[in-house]
Design a protein around this motif. Structure first.
Motif, PDB file in Angstrom:
ATOM      1  N   ASP A  13       1.999  -0.731  13.361  1.00 19.98           N
ATOM      2  CA  ASP A  13       2.057  -0.926  11.887  1.00 19.98           C
ATOM      3  C   ASP A  13       1.536   0.164  10.902  1.00 19.98           C
ATOM      4  OD1 ASP A  13       3.440  -3.502  13.150  1.00 19.98           O
ATOM      5  OD2 ASP A  13       1.971  -4.340  12.523  1.00 19.98           O
ATOM      6  N   LEU A  14       1.960   0.421   9.296  1.00 20.08           N
ATOM      7  CA  LEU A  14       1.736   0.775   9.013  1.00 20.08           C
ATOM      8  C   LEU A  14       1.510   0.458   6.885  1.00 20.08           C
ATOM      9  CD1 LEU A  14      -0.407   4.067   7.630  1.00 20.08           C
ATOM     10  CD2 LEU A  14       2.728   4.627   7.088  1.00 20.08           C
ATOM     11  N   VAL A  15       0.137   0.636   6.730  1.00 22.84           N
ATOM     12  CA  VAL A  15       0.812  -0.181   5.093  1.00 22.84           C
ATOM     13  C   VAL A  15      -0.088   0.545   4.375  1.00 22.84           C
ATOM     14  CG1 VAL A  15      -0.022  -2.457   3.806  1.00 22.84           C
ATOM     15  CG2 VAL A  15       0.880  -2.492   5.697  1.00 22.84           C
ATOM     16  N   VAL A  16       0.723   1.328   3.487  1.00 24.14           N
ATOM     17  CA  VAL A  16       0.350   1.805   2.023  1.00 24.14           C
ATOM     18  C   VAL A  16       0.802   0.816   0.555  1.00 24.14           C
ATOM     19  CG1 VAL A  16       1.329   4.063   1.261  1.00 24.14           C
ATOM     20  CG2 VAL A  16       1.353   3.693   3.610  1.00 24.14           C
ATOM     21  N   GLU A  17      -0.525   1.905   0.151  1.00 25.91           N
ATOM     22  CA  GLU A  17      -0.976   0.799  -1.586  1.00 25.91           C
ATOM     23  C   GLU A  17      -0.858   2.366  -2.027  1.00 25.91           C
ATOM     24  OE1 GLU A  17      -3.308  -2.668  -3.658  1.00 25.91           O
ATOM     25  OE2 GLU A  17      -4.565  -1.335  -1.953  1.00 25.91           O
ATOM     26  N   GLU A  18       0.150   1.895  -3.176  1.00 25.24           N
ATOM     27  CA  GLU A  18       0.482   3.157  -4.105  1.00 25.24           C
ATOM     28  C   GLU A  18      -1.241   3.066  -5.496  1.00 25.24           C
ATOM     29  OE1 GLU A  18       1.507   5.863  -4.122  1.00 25.24           O
ATOM     30  OE2 GLU A  18       3.454   5.443  -2.591  1.00 25.24           O
ATOM     31  N   ALA A 482       3.571  -6.955   9.937  1.00 24.74           N
ATOM     32  CA  ALA A 482       2.707  -6.096  10.053  1.00 24.74           C
ATOM     33  C   ALA A 482       1.049  -6.879   9.614  1.00 24.74           C
ATOM     34  CB  ALA A 482       2.556  -5.171   9.151  1.00 24.74           C
ATOM     35  N   LEU A 483       1.062  -8.329   9.669  1.00 25.31           N
ATOM     36  CA  LEU A 483      -0.112  -8.770   9.041  1.00 25.31           C
ATOM     37  C   LEU A 483      -1.293  -8.076   9.031  1.00 25.31           C
ATOM     38  CD1 LEU A 483      -0.195 -11.866   8.016  1.00 25.31           C
ATOM     39  CD2 LEU A 483      -0.593 -12.659  10.498  1.00 25.31           C
ATOM     40  N   SER A 484      -1.895  -7.968  10.733  1.00 25.57           N
ATOM     41  CA  SER A 484      -2.505  -7.115  10.365  1.00 25.57           C
ATOM     42  C   SER A 484      -3.298  -5.729   9.690  1.00 25.57           C
ATOM     43  CB  SER A 484      -3.332  -6.877  12.202  1.00 25.57           C
ATOM     44  OG  SER A 484      -3.496  -7.800  12.549  1.00 25.57           O
ATOM     45  N   ALA A 485      -2.183  -5.360   9.761  1.00 29.60           N
ATOM     46  CA  ALA A 485      -2.391  -4.352   8.562  1.00 29.60           C
ATOM     47  C   ALA A 485      -2.565  -4.048   7.488  1.00 29.60           C
ATOM     48  CB  ALA A 485      -0.859  -3.594   8.904  1.00 29.60           C
ATOM     49  N   ALA A 486      -1.955  -5.168   6.985  1.00 30.37           N
ATOM     50  CA  ALA A 486      -1.956  -5.991   5.835  1.00 30.37           C
ATOM     51  C   ALA A 486      -3.567  -7.171   5.109  1.00 30.37           C
ATOM     52  CB  ALA A 486      -0.732  -7.169   4.834  1.00 30.37           C
ATOM     53  N   GLY A 487      -4.090  -7.094   6.918  1.00 35.31           N
ATOM     54  CA  GLY A 487      -5.199  -7.914   6.492  1.00 35.31           C
ATOM     55  C   GLY A 487      -6.199  -6.937   6.602  1.00 35.31           C
ATOM     56  N   ALA A 488      -5.890  -5.416   7.129  1.00 36.53           N
ATOM     57  CA  ALA A 488      -6.646  -4.351   6.821  1.00 36.53           C
ATOM     58  C   ALA A 488      -6.804  -3.999   5.176  1.00 36.53           C
ATOM     59  CB  ALA A 488      -6.584  -3.700   7.426  1.00 36.53           C
TER      60      ALA A 488
END
Length: 687
Positions: A13-18, A482-488
């Motif tokens: 999973d990958l989460v990107v924050e601009e 992507a609960l864990s990636a969001a938690g990261a």
């Protein structure tokens, strides 16, 4: 721009924050033989989505956060370094004897567990330090050098050192470390007083042994990760998620890899707590993260994510005790990839074996031949085979149906639909029992808790799980896949330091206590100064490990350094301890002295600004799909509306049956359930 990746057993999973706060999410199949490649492929999806090359995307990012199960997988599979243990003469069997106790004391068929480091790689060092810190016998350096020469001949790859009372006086352990560096150059080592300064010998030795055994492996993994990420043009901070629900710089992990054993799963309760608080739900929250391989369960009570030092790899008392603080997570072998089969007795079994990322479920068309929970969901019509991961992967529904027919339906004498449902039902029951075990053991009634469903496979049966538990509401966050990636993304920078000390309420030594507090504070501040990723002012909290005089085990009690060092410090701390002891054990003992045997300091510093965490949904993805025929137990096949998650108006009530789809997950709402989309974007289901 910030990037957070979590490598799971099936998907990465990958989460990107601009920079403007927009959140986007991506999934890519995990590559078991090369986990970093799975991360790079997820990053390529993010770059493609923005019309950029991977190098252009990485050049824009300033923080890369990574969660991995690489360390715990290495321990489980035995793929760790050949490690030796050095102990005080006369105490060679610390890892053999453990702390006593058996799972079933009178069941002699259960073999005694093997020590993490075998006895033939455990060496005695002539030396002795007393509990006061006084040196009773000087360190025999010639004997140490002789042992090190033997280790060189045996091609030992790492060394753990655990000497008696090194938590009070580490002089001998420090000197042994110097000798290792001199006579075994390049061989990593761990000193027990440094990695886990507790009074208990087995716990210190176990922590040191595990940490040392991981150093060559994790050093190689982290250097490879860093080189490949840097090679794509990234110049920012590389952070790794820790077991305690925070993150640290990758260099810190290389020095102490034990910190990341429970790396990925520890993040799910962080984001679960965020969403439960946003929905103003119950005080008790059950966070369930359903992946392709495991089902990870954790609790959040009154807004507190519980931390434990009883993290075992394997069954308690039979596995290996980590001894390092970790978010309390229970994992069971159940997920979308759990394999279903009929045993020799004619009973259906689901899991714990998993198809994993390779070969995966039958419907993935990657060589899998055994039906899984995902195959059952495809056969029932719950998952659209043409819209899996937003259509990036096409699933083979006929192959899934045929596998279930031959291997489950025909042996059980039932239809494919009924067999598929029984696979889902049995997987659900295993998950329900796992949740019941962890909640009831802590005095929580699941019916009074809210269930947070996370993971790519959460939506398939979370409605059924919540109904079986009696939960009044189920929350599936918009970033739940992507609960864990969001938690990261939400987690702070965290580091913990500890020291041993003995202070009694009858003989309250303020000077010793003040000196210990100051030492820990200095370590926290030094760590913060070496972590440029921290954006907020660091916060330091203190906990005392305390017990009534004569007790064997201690409990954690928070304290304020200013108050405990004040004129009434002893009485204030005593009152706090009595209250905590009564809360846990329903009894207090005002007639006994209270002993402090250790102090821990935890530093927290925010990485992310305190702004709303919302998933950005491009308008082109909005709009519902055509209804399709779905099987629901007790109703048969029903023509069911298929809704696009992003297109559901907040607050609008809905009644099952319904299928709610996004590019990352499918949520099944059966005819008995109601649902709505909340203001935070979550799907709230009332089973």
């Amino acid at each position: 721009m910030r990037l957070a990746s979590d490598t799971g057993g099936t998907f990465t999973d990958l989460v990107v924050e601009e920079d403007d706060g927009r959140i986007t999410m991506y999934k890519s199949p995990t590559v078991p033989d090369d986990p970093v490649l799975g991360v790079l492929r997820a990053l390529e999806l993010a770059a493609e989505d923005r019309g950029l090359s991977l190098q252009e995307l990485m050049a824009r990012a300033d923080t890369f956060i990574h969660g991995t199960t690489h360390a715990i997988n290495a321990i489980i599979t035995g793929n760790v370094a050949r490690t030796a243990l050095l102990v005080t003469k006369g105490h060679r069997d610390i890892l053999v004897f453990r702390e006593g106790g058996r799972v079933e004391p009178f069941n002699q068929s259960i073999p005694f567990p093997r020590p993490y480091i075998p006895r033939d790689l455990t060496y005695e060092i002539p030396e002795r330090i007393l509990s006061t810190g006084a040196i009773h016998r000087d360190l025999d350096e010639a004997a140490v050098i002789g042992v090190l020469q033997s280790l060189k001949e045996q091609q030992v790859e790492a060394v753990a050192v655990c000497l008696l009372w090194a938590t009070i006086n580490p002089a001998h352990e420090l000197r042994v470390g110097e000798l290792i560096a001199e006579h075994l150059p390049g061989v990593p080592y761990t000193l027990a007083h440094d990695v886990n300064p507790t009074l208990r010998e087995f716990r210190r030795a176990s922590s040191a042994a595990i940490d040392a055994s991981l150093k060559p492996l994790m050093g190689h993994y982290l250097s490879g990760l860093t080189d490949r990420i840097r090679g794509e043009g990234f110049t920012g901070d590389i952070m790794l998620l820790t077991s305690s629900g925070g993150m640290v710089d990758a260099a810190e992990v290389a020095r102490s890899p034990i910190k990341v054993i429970n790396s990925g799963p520890s993040m799910a309760p962080i984001s679960g707590h965020y969403y439960a608080r946003a929905e103003a739900q119950a005080d008790d929250v059950i966070v369930a993260d359903t992946g392709g391989t495991t089902y990870d369960i954790s609790l959040v009570r009154k807004g507190v994510v519980p931390i434990t030092r009883e993290l075992w790899i394997g069954r308690p008392l039979l596995g290996h005790l980590v001894g390092y603080p970790s978010v309390e997570v229970k994992s069971v072998g159940a997920g979308g990839g759990s394999i279903a089969h009929v045993d020799q007795g004619g009973l259906l079994r689901v899991g714990p074996q998993s198809a994993g990322a390779k070969p995966g479920p039958v419907c993935y068309r990657q060589g899998g031949t055994k039906p899984t929970v995902t195959d059952a969901s495809v056969a029932l019509g719950h998952i659209d085979p043409d819209f899996f991961l937003g259509g990036r992967i096409k699933l083979d529904r006929p192959a899934a149906i045929e596998a279930i027919r031959k291997q489950v339906a025909e042996p059980l004498g039932m239809s494919v639909d009924e067999a598929s449902w029984q696979i889902i039902a049995l997987a659900t029951e295993g998950m329900v029992q796992a949740i019941a075990d962890i909640t009831v053991a802590q005095g929580i009634d699941p019916a009074n808790a809210v269930l947070i469903g996370g993971g790519g496979a959460a939506g398939l049966n979370s409605t059924f799980i919540a109904r079986r538990l009696g939960c009044k509401s189920l929350v599936i966050p918009e970033t739940g896949a992507a609960l864990s990636a969001a938690g990261a993304m939400m987690s702070p920078l965290i580091s913990e330091y500890a020291t041993s000390i003995f202070v009694s309420s009858d003989r309250f030594d303020r000077e010793a206590l003040a000196a210990a507090i100051e030492r820990l504070r200095a370590k926290c501040e030094d760590f913060a100064s070496r972590s440029p990723a921290a954006s907020g002012a660091p916060r330091i909290s203190f906990v005392a490990e305390a017990r009534y005089e004569g007790q064997v085990w201690d409990i954690d009690v928070k304290f304020d350094p200013q108050k405990i060092l004040g004129p009434d410090g002893s009485e204030i701390f005593r009152a706090g301890f009595d209250d905590m002891h009564e809360q846990i054990f329903a009894v207090r003992d005002p007639g006994s002295a209270v002993e402090i045997i250790g102090i821990r300091a935890t530093l927290r510093a925010d990485i992310r600004r305190d702004v709303e965490f919302r998933l950005h949904s491009p308008g082109a993805l909005s709009g519902d799909h055509r209804p399709r025929e779905i099987y629901f137990h007790g109703y048969g096949r029903l023509q069911t509306p298929v809704l696009r998650l992003e297109a559901i108006a907040p607050g609008r009530p809905g009644q099952g049956p319904a299928i709610i789809e996004s590019a990352f997950t499918t949520i099944v709402v059966d005819p008995d359930a109601r649902f709505h989309r909340s203001g935070t974007g979550s799907i709230v289901i009332h089973p």
